[in-house]
Design a protein around this motif. Structure first.
Motif, PDB file in Angstrom:
ATOM      1  N   VAL A   1       0.837  -1.160  -0.086  1.00  0.00           N
ATOM      2  CA  VAL A   1      -0.134  -0.074  -0.186  1.00  0.00           C
ATOM      3  C   VAL A   1       0.888   1.295   0.004  1.00  0.00           C
ATOM      4  O   VAL A   1       1.803   1.378   0.919  1.00  0.00           O
ATOM      5  CB  VAL A   1      -0.932   0.053   1.284  1.00  0.00           C
ATOM      6  N   PRO A   2       0.734   2.112  -0.980  1.00  0.00           N
ATOM      7  CA  PRO A   2       1.571   3.192  -0.896  1.00  0.00           C
ATOM      8  C   PRO A   2       1.305   4.081   0.206  1.00  0.00           C
ATOM      9  O   PRO A   2       0.241   4.256   0.604  1.00  0.00           O
ATOM     10  CB  PRO A   2       1.248   4.094  -2.241  1.00  0.00           C
ATOM     11  N   PHE A   3       2.519   4.284   0.800  1.00  0.00           N
ATOM     12  CA  PHE A   3       2.407   5.109   2.117  1.00  0.00           C
ATOM     13  C   PHE A   3       2.460   6.387   1.929  1.00  0.00           C
ATOM     14  O   PHE A   3       3.168   7.306   1.907  1.00  0.00           O
ATOM     15  CB  PHE A   3       3.527   4.688   3.020  1.00  0.00           C
ATOM     16  N   ASP A   4       1.134   7.084   1.644  1.00  0.00           N
ATOM     17  CA  ASP A   4       1.080   8.380   1.400  1.00  0.00           C
ATOM     18  C   ASP A   4      -0.222   8.884   2.038  1.00  0.00           C
ATOM     19  O   ASP A   4      -1.067   7.941   2.509  1.00  0.00           O
ATOM     20  CB  ASP A   4       1.215   8.719  -0.183  1.00  0.00           C
ATOM     21  N   ASP A   5      -0.584  10.103   1.666  1.00  0.00           N
ATOM     22  CA  ASP A   5      -1.877  10.916   2.300  1.00  0.00           C
ATOM     23  C   ASP A   5      -3.128  10.196   1.598  1.00  0.00           C
ATOM     24  O   ASP A   5      -4.111  10.616   2.209  1.00  0.00           O
ATOM     25  CB  ASP A   5      -1.805  12.344   1.999  1.00  0.00           C
ATOM     26  N   LYS A   6      -3.019   9.567   0.481  1.00  0.00           N
ATOM     27  CA  LYS A   6      -4.179   9.098  -0.164  1.00  0.00           C
ATOM     28  C   LYS A   6      -4.746   7.742   0.751  1.00  0.00           C
ATOM     29  O   LYS A   6      -5.842   7.250   0.404  1.00  0.00           O
ATOM     30  CB  LYS A   6      -3.998   8.717  -1.472  1.00  0.00           C
ATOM     31  N   ASN A   7      -3.731   7.033   1.136  1.00  0.00           N
ATOM     32  CA  ASN A   7      -4.049   5.693   1.679  1.00  0.00           C
ATOM     33  C   ASN A   7      -3.977   5.652   3.384  1.00  0.00           C
ATOM     34  O   ASN A   7      -4.504   4.828   4.040  1.00  0.00           O
ATOM     35  CB  ASN A   7      -3.196   4.682   1.118  1.00  0.00           C
TER      36      ASN A   7
ATOM     37  N   GLU B   1      10.288   1.060  -7.691  1.00  0.00           N
ATOM     38  CA  GLU B   1      11.349   1.262  -7.047  1.00  0.00           C
ATOM     39  C   GLU B   1      11.706   2.720  -6.386  1.00  0.00           C
ATOM     40  O   GLU B   1      11.290   3.653  -7.011  1.00  0.00           O
ATOM     41  CB  GLU B   1      12.705   1.135  -7.857  1.00  0.00           C
ATOM     42  N   GLY B   2      12.152   2.773  -5.240  1.00  0.00           N
ATOM     43  CA  GLY B   2      12.179   4.254  -4.350  1.00  0.00           C
ATOM     44  C   GLY B   2      11.041   4.530  -3.665  1.00  0.00           C
ATOM     45  O   GLY B   2      11.114   5.489  -3.002  1.00  0.00           O
ATOM     46  N   LYS B   3       9.873   4.171  -4.026  1.00  0.00           N
ATOM     47  CA  LYS B   3       8.595   4.634  -3.289  1.00  0.00           C
ATOM     48  C   LYS B   3       8.456   3.907  -1.947  1.00  0.00           C
ATOM     49  O   LYS B   3       8.884   2.642  -1.720  1.00  0.00           O
ATOM     50  CB  LYS B   3       7.240   4.308  -4.253  1.00  0.00           C
ATOM     51  N   GLU B   4       7.749   4.311  -1.022  1.00  0.00           N
ATOM     52  CA  GLU B   4       7.601   3.771   0.257  1.00  0.00           C
ATOM     53  C   GLU B   4       6.325   2.891   0.405  1.00  0.00           C
ATOM     54  O   GLU B   4       5.359   3.787  -0.113  1.00  0.00           O
ATOM     55  CB  GLU B   4       7.732   4.774   1.577  1.00  0.00           C
ATOM     56  N   TYR B   5       6.100   1.868   0.830  1.00  0.00           N
ATOM     57  CA  TYR B   5       4.920   1.131   0.790  1.00  0.00           C
ATOM     58  C   TYR B   5       4.876   0.578   2.107  1.00  0.00           C
ATOM     59  O   TYR B   5       5.553   0.308   3.009  1.00  0.00           O
ATOM     60  CB  TYR B   5       5.060  -0.161  -0.058  1.00  0.00           C
ATOM     61  N   ALA B   6       3.489   0.463   2.870  1.00  0.00           N
ATOM     62  CA  ALA B   6       2.908  -0.396   3.766  1.00  0.00           C
ATOM     63  C   ALA B   6       2.841  -1.858   3.329  1.00  0.00           C
ATOM     64  O   ALA B   6       2.275  -1.861   2.296  1.00  0.00           O
ATOM     65  CB  ALA B   6       1.785   0.350   4.742  1.00  0.00           C
ATOM     66  N   LEU B   7       3.274  -2.640   4.297  1.00  0.00           N
ATOM     67  CA  LEU B   7       3.365  -4.166   3.842  1.00  0.00           C
ATOM     68  C   LEU B   7       1.911  -4.671   4.526  1.00  0.00           C
ATOM     69  O   LEU B   7       1.655  -4.810   5.445  1.00  0.00           O
ATOM     70  CB  LEU B   7       4.423  -4.856   4.576  1.00  0.00           C
ATOM     71  N   LEU B   8       1.161  -5.616   3.503  1.00  0.00           N
ATOM     72  CA  LEU B   8       0.108  -6.355   3.557  1.00  0.00           C
ATOM     73  C   LEU B   8       0.553  -7.779   3.535  1.00  0.00           C
ATOM     74  O   LEU B   8       1.270  -8.157   2.798  1.00  0.00           O
ATOM     75  CB  LEU B   8      -1.025  -6.182   2.789  1.00  0.00           C
ATOM     76  N   MET B   9       0.118  -8.657   4.367  1.00  0.00           N
ATOM     77  CA  MET B   9       0.530 -10.257   4.232  1.00  0.00           C
ATOM     78  C   MET B   9      -0.556 -11.082   4.424  1.00  0.00           C
ATOM     79  O   MET B   9      -1.508 -10.885   5.309  1.00  0.00           O
ATOM     80  CB  MET B   9       1.635 -10.593   5.437  1.00  0.00           C
ATOM     81  N   SER B  10      -0.771 -12.056   3.480  1.00  0.00           N
ATOM     82  CA  SER B  10      -1.683 -13.061   3.615  1.00  0.00           C
ATOM     83  C   SER B  10      -0.885 -14.531   3.985  1.00  0.00           C
ATOM     84  O   SER B  10      -0.043 -14.826   3.028  1.00  0.00           O
ATOM     85  CB  SER B  10      -2.461 -13.614   2.659  1.00  0.00           C
ATOM     86  N   THR B  11      -1.112 -15.284   5.075  1.00  0.00           N
ATOM     87  CA  THR B  11       0.005 -16.252   5.363  1.00  0.00           C
ATOM     88  C   THR B  11      -0.776 -17.633   5.649  1.00  0.00           C
ATOM     89  O   THR B  11      -2.076 -17.871   5.868  1.00  0.00           O
ATOM     90  CB  THR B  11       0.669 -15.790   6.610  1.00  0.00           C
TER      91      THR B  11
END
Length: 510
Positions: free
Chosen positions: A309-315, A336-346
């Motif tokens: 999930v792009p870590f920005d004001d939209k999300n 590449e170079g952008k910051e993301y929040a990580l989601l996992m299904s395990t």
């Protein structure tokens, strides 16, 4: 083309279409289909119609349309809470026998993260893969890998729940499930590892240190550094290699190593190899597979389906909470170079689960990432958007500039004279001028972050800094019962933990 890639193709046909057999997208869709197939008859799988997703033309798309994003509170209240009562087949087949207790670095209440046999098996496979990868390192002391493995973690003693499950530190669960062949190499051994009192455990390790031939150390940098310092002091030697001459590999994870490296290397008699891994209570996410890799390679083919999930004001809102309509991307859609929040299904029954980490891709072709911080551990009081990654880099530069070791730090933001201010608490036992250090870090952040530079000339009126002994930070964590491999000092202080920190600094108690 999308529907063709979603199904298995003969190798010859895949080659003709120039679709690599290990294409990240193909690997991830294969993992997702495997997870959906295993969990389709669980309560969760029935509720969110896993069968429909599994047998659709685009399983990943349908899965993401049908299943909402979950943070811990949502999935615990709606699903995982039932498993603590012994209810089987809730989010994963069977009963949950183990729970990793995790409080992150800010929340005070313990989180119960399900740990299944399937997850432990996947973790074991990744441990072996990581170990094998070290043999490809040019500078690795391969002899070290045949010596003792010192694993510094929390107490391996687990608490038993009413429904027959066990809960405790993840390292305790992993120690309980160690393969028999590993017992010969494992240190400090079952008896010492089970000790709950951290000081007593360290004392025992120090007393036995000279009896062991340690080649490989695994743990959080701060606690491993403390252990080595105690060993060196106890035996009155110059460095750790006088006690453990074959020590050649240090495996760390969970926090950026740069702030610790200078202090760590003061304890060595010769160079060692550093290997970073990315292990959370929810799964073994990745590890450094190449000696000179920029980051850790995500494990895309071993029972974790990732979304980003792009870590920005939209999300995300200003407090780092994910918004209801947040957009998640798959591995082939990231940049590449952008910051993301990580989601996992395990394969432990976490589904589209927000673990709270933020990452940045540093090599898309190899799916290599670095951890940049936490979704709720950043400062943006006035729009400065100061990430933990920025802070770590500023501390690393300051360590080099002043030739000092800064193993820990934390930052606080608060209202100040109708505007706002930051205050840094920095741990070092070396001599340094606090004002010079404050000025250097402030200027360094201006250079690293344009938003910070703009706000420092407007609403972010002041930056303060206080130097504290390293022991202060360690003692605070001990008083809160947060010692061992699962606990790291928060880089940004907020809420209840900030109140406890302020109380500790003034009274010595929490």
């Amino acid at each position: 083309m999308a529907s063709i890639i979603d199904i298995k193709l003969p190798k010859a046909l895949a080659a003709a279409l120039r679709i690599p057999p290990n294409d990240p997208r193909r690997q991830q869709i294969r993992v997702l289909k495997k997870l959906l197939k295993r969990a389709r008859f669980t309560e969760f799988g029935q509720h969110y119609r896993f069968d429909e997703a599994l047998y659709s033309k685009s399983p990943a798309l349908r899965f993401r349309q049908q299943v909402p994003i979950h943070d811990y509170n949502k999935i615990y209240e709606e699903w995982w809470k039932k498993t603590l009562e012994g209810v089987p087949d809730v989010t994963w087949p069977g009963k949950i026998k183990y729970y990793a207790l995790s409080s992150g670095t800010s929340e005070s209440a313990s989180k119960y993260i399900p740990v299944t046999k399937d997850l432990l098996r996947s973790n074991s496979i990744n441990y072996v893969r990581q170990l094998i990868s070290v043999f490809g390192y040019e500078d690795a002391n391969r002899k070290a890998l045949t010596k003792g493995f010192l694993m510094l973690g929390g107490a391996t003693d687990l608490q038993k729940g009413k429904a027959g499950w066990y809960a405790g530190d993840l390292s305790g669960i992993l120690a309980k499930k160690r393969p028999f062949w590993f017992q010969t190499f494992y240190k400090p051994g079952g008896r010492i590892a089970a000790i709950k009192d951290w000081n007593q455990k360290l004392t025992e390790i120090v007393e036995h240190a000279k009896e062991w031939d340690i080649g490989y150390i695994v743990g959080v940098p701060a606690w491993c550094q403390m252990c080595m310092e105690m060993v060196i002091e106890h035996y009155q030697v110059k460095n750790i290699h006088e006690i453990w001459p074959n020590f050649g590999v240090f495996v760390h994870g969970g926090v950026a190593f740069e702030p610790y490296k200078k202090g760590f290397e003061k304890l060595l008699g010769k160079p060692i190899v550093y290997i970073e891994n990315y292990l959370s209570s929810e799964g073994f996410i990745g590890y450094k597979m190449r000696e000179h890799a920029k980051g850790m390679q995500l494990v895309l083919n071993n029972n974790i389906f990732f979304e980003f999930v792009p870590f920005d004001d939209k999300n995300f809102d200003a407090d780092g909470k994910i918004l209801p309509d947040a957009e998640a991307k798959m591995i082939h859609e990231v940049e590449e170079g952008k910051e993301y929040a990580l989601l996992m299904s395990t394969n432990a029954g976490a589904w589209r689960y927000l673990i709270g980490d933020t990452i940045r891709f540093v090599d898309l072709a190899k799916s290599e990432v670095v951890i940049t911080g936490r979704t709720k551990h950043f400062l943006s009081l006035t729009g400065e958007h100061l990430s933990v990654d920025n802070m770590n880099k500023a501390i690393e530069l300051a360590s080099e500039k002043f030739n000092i070791s800064i193993p820990e730090y934390t930052v606080v933001g608060y209202p100040y004279e109708n505007f706002f201010a930051h205050k840094w608490f920095v741990a070092t036992d070396d001599k340094v001028d606090p004002e010079a250090l404050r000025s250097f870090i402030d200027q360094g952040l201006r250079n690293l972050n344009d938003d910070y530079a703009v706000e420092r000339d407007s609403a972010l009126k002041e930056v303060f800094l206080e130097v504290l002994p390293e022991e202060k930070f360690m003692h605070f964590m001990q008083l809160k019962g947060k010692v061992g491999s699962q606990h790291k000092f928060p880089r940004v202080m907020k809420g209840k933990m900030l109140d406890e920190w302020n109380k500790y600094l003034s009274t010595g108690t929490v």
